[in-house]
Design a protein around this motif. Sequence first.
Motif: not given
Length: 146
Positions: A44-51, A53-56, A94-98, A116-119
Amino acid sequence: MASMMEGSAHSYPRIGATLAVAEYFAPQPTATADLPDPEPLLRNLTRGMLEVLAGVREVEQLARWLAEDPYRVLVTRANLAARARSARQVTPTRPVHSIVSVRTCEPADGIIESVIVVSTPVRTRAVAMRLEGLDGRWRATSLALL
């Protein structure tokens, strides 16, 4: 007047040394056995951090799980990313990632270090994170997007 102040100083009981009081109110380490599974928080922190940085997402939404230093670093990176988007006139999306994998190790009791490896459709990235058990919950004390 001075004698009155001296007398009042002795009328209060001493709680203890200043250091002992500061340690008592400082964040208290928590053992790994007393903490929940860290993997959901890592994801969840990884998803949150990417969001962020994406500004959402606002950085403040992650503040509860971040120590002061990683919070400051994330605010700085989010501001730089927002400026870059503004200069290019790109709207936040919203970033598209897995999340491909989560690797953890426990160098000491109450401490988890993880990668955490994110694609994403464009590239694969890694997030390095250190969680420490403080006051009965996990808290990220280090966070890096590689």
